[in-house]
Design an enzyme around this catalytic site. Structure first.
Site, PDB file in Angstrom:
ATOM      1  N   HIS A 219      37.665   1.478 -23.449  1.00 15.09           N
ATOM      2  CA  HIS A 219      37.427   2.800 -24.022  1.00 15.09           C
ATOM      3  C   HIS A 219      37.405   2.725 -25.546  1.00 15.09           C
ATOM      4  CE1 HIS A 219      37.521   7.117 -24.618  1.00 15.09           C
ATOM      5  NE2 HIS A 219      37.266   7.244 -23.335  1.00 15.09           N
ATOM      6  N   HIS A 220      36.533   3.551 -26.136  1.00 22.35           N
ATOM      7  CA  HIS A 220      36.412   3.558 -27.597  1.00 22.35           C
ATOM      8  C   HIS A 220      37.690   4.065 -28.267  1.00 22.35           C
ATOM      9  CE1 HIS A 220      34.004   2.819 -31.022  1.00 22.35           C
ATOM     10  NE2 HIS A 220      32.841   3.132 -30.494  1.00 22.35           N
ATOM     11  N   ALA A 221      38.528   4.787 -27.537  1.00 22.02           N
ATOM     12  CA  ALA A 221      39.814   5.200 -28.097  1.00 22.02           C
ATOM     13  C   ALA A 221      40.722   4.009 -28.343  1.00 22.02           C
ATOM     14  CB  ALA A 221      40.511   6.184 -27.150  1.00 22.02           C
TER      15      ALA A 221
ATOM     16  N   VAL B 197      39.407   0.585 -28.850  1.00 22.60           N
ATOM     17  CA  VAL B 197      38.795  -0.458 -29.680  1.00 22.60           C
ATOM     18  C   VAL B 197      37.591   0.091 -30.419  1.00 22.60           C
ATOM     19  CG1 VAL B 197      39.506  -2.417 -28.227  1.00 22.60           C
ATOM     20  CG2 VAL B 197      37.325  -1.271 -27.779  1.00 22.60           C
TER      21      VAL B 197
ATOM     22  N   ASN C 143      40.431   2.447 -34.278  1.00 22.35           N
ATOM     23  CA  ASN C 143      39.098   2.602 -34.857  1.00 22.35           C
ATOM     24  C   ASN C 143      39.194   2.737 -36.368  1.00 22.35           C
ATOM     25  OD1 ASN C 143      36.780   3.149 -32.672  1.00 22.35           O
ATOM     26  ND2 ASN C 143      38.743   3.881 -31.869  1.00 22.35           N
TER      27      ASN C 143
END
Length: 461
Positions: free
Chosen positions: A138-140, A142, A307
């Site tokens: 998940h972009h949360a 990485v 991020n």
């Protein structure tokens, strides 16, 4: 307490079943290099050794009702590798089309937020005898740089390389309800003062930033992109394709024109998109506008959050038929865009993202999708193009040599195409992911990339 930054949390708040916000990495592997030969059981055992050493693979979200701020990461005390690792076979005949279609199906599925936010699919039965792995995170958790770093933690420089020594703190245990409530309330109380602190810099920046853009001395202005069929409301269905180029060829073009590798990458994408859109009968007269994510890992003063990114808008000269003209156009446009982008403090996006709100963001995205607003206002940007640095040396993923490393980034309402580029071991790997209803077949675009490189090499002499 390890709380998500506002920027990390915004990827959770903006996610819906149609706008899934994870990143994927497709790895093609030569199983013959595995000491003693490849087997799924052997790969899974080596993966388990490394996951035990890397806290990022064992953390999960904790967001009870009494939490007044962004979620926190905690250790998953019931972690079970079987929830994350899946073995599947690619349909016959097992060529690139079947592999891409299978990856597109997996890429369109949301991750279970009750578990650590990652999955690894081992794909067997490829026609060339290789193995493929699709890693989804998940972009949360990485961004592009940290995602590539995690893959290298699972890999080694030799087939039998030992597990790396990674010095990372353990994930914290779940905080008590009182501690979570107290810290969340403190964050809420401090927000007005934070707004007062940040507002003067923003008010000073906006007229200066807009002034540069309006004078043509910076990046393109949002909402000025030409409309194409790539720019509409998306669903959860995805399409995938990929391509591989020689890094030496890219560097030869770079050196011949005296530009940067990123200039050449964007020129390649522009050339391929020109051919792709022309074949579809929808090549616009004006340049496309791409959002280009930029890592600020080396500029940020914030040590919190996964991020650490910003972004700038880049003009892609799809309107120019001459390959050399596209390179020179991009070299100048990118110079102006980067100078314009550097006017913005590296931490501004992360600082303002602290005020993101789950309910407001979630309702806004759902309303935006339901009303199909992406098709009713001017186009913000046409696509996302990302260039992620990769390790220059050959890598062995759990003993198997990596022959392809294709990153697949997310797509958004209004911009249904993502092109992500990563270099590794003398190759440039390009991953393309699209919203299936907007672009069903991405292979013509993928196959246009080597042709675009050939054009640049001829123009370079």
């Amino acid at each position: 307490m390890q709380r998500l930054s506002g920027l990390d949390a915004s990827f959770l708040y903006l996610e819906t079943p149609s706008q899934v916000l994870h990143v994927c990495g497709l790895l093609t592997l030569d199983g013959s290099t595995v000491p003693g030969g490849y087997s799924f059981a052997k790969l899974k055992a080596r993966l388990e050794e490394r996951v035990a050493l890397i806290p990022a693979f064992r953390r999960k979200l904790h967001n009870p009702l009494w939490n007044l701020s962004h979620p926190v990461w905690i250790e998953d005390d019931d972690f079970d590798l079987d929830h994350h690792v899946h073995r599947i076979g690619v349909p016959a005949p097992g060529d690139r089309a079947e592999l891409a279609e299978l990856c597109a199906h997996i890429a369109g599925q949301q991750l279970d937020r009750a578990q650590p936010l990652w999955q690894l699919h081992v794909i067997e039965g490829l026609a060339d005898g290789q193995i493929a792995v699709l890693l989804k995170m998940h972009h949360a958790s990485v961004d592009g740089v940290s995602g590539a770093s995690l893959i290298t933690h699972l890999a080694g420089l030799e087939p039998d390389a030992p597990a790396p020594a990674i010095e990372q703190p353990r994930n914290p245990a779940a905080p008590s309800p009182l501690d979570l409530l107290r810290e969340g309330a403190g964050n809420v109380v401090r927000r007005p003062a934070e707004v007062v602190r940040l507002l003067p810099d923003l008010l000073e920046l906006v007229p200066r930033w807009l002034g540069k853009a309006l004078r043509g001395k910076g990046m393109p202005i949002p909402f000025t992109a030409p409309r194409t069929s790539l720019n509409g409301t998306i669903t959860g269905h995805r399409s995938v394709a990929f391509a591989q180029l020689d890094l030496d060829d890219v560097k030869n073009v770079k050196n011949a024109f005296g530009v940067t590798v990123n200039d050449v990458v964007l020129a390649l994408v522009a050339g391929a998109l020109r051919e792709f859109l022309e074949a579809r009968g929808e090549l616009p007269d004006d340049p496309l506008v791409a959002t280009v994510p930029v890592s600020v890992h080396d500029r940020t003063e914030r040590d919190h959050g996964s991020n650490k990114v910003s972004a700038f808008f880049a003009s892609l000269p799809t309107h120019l038929p001459d390959p050399a003209a596209r390179v020179f156009f991009l070299a100048e446009a990118n110079r102006l865009s980067k100078d314009h982008h550097y006017d913005i403090d590296a931490d501004m996006l992360q600082d303002w993202a602290q005020f993101s709100a789950a309910t407001a963001f979630g309702l806004a995205v759902r309303a935006y999708s339901a009303l199909r607003l992406a098709e009713k206002h001017p186009v913000v940007h046409n696509l996302v193009v990302s260039n992620v640095p990769g390790p220059p040396m050959p890598l062995y993923f759990l003993g198997a040599r990596i022959t392809g490393l294709y990153p697949l980034g997310p797509v958004f309402h209004g911009a249904g195409l993502n092109v992500t580029v990563l270099s590794n071991a003398g190759k440039v790997h390009v991953g393309l992911l699209g919203a299936r209803e907007l672009v069903k077949d991405l292979w013509p675009l993928a196959d246009a990339l080597p042709e675009a490189l050939d054009q640049l090499l001829k123009a370079a002499g």
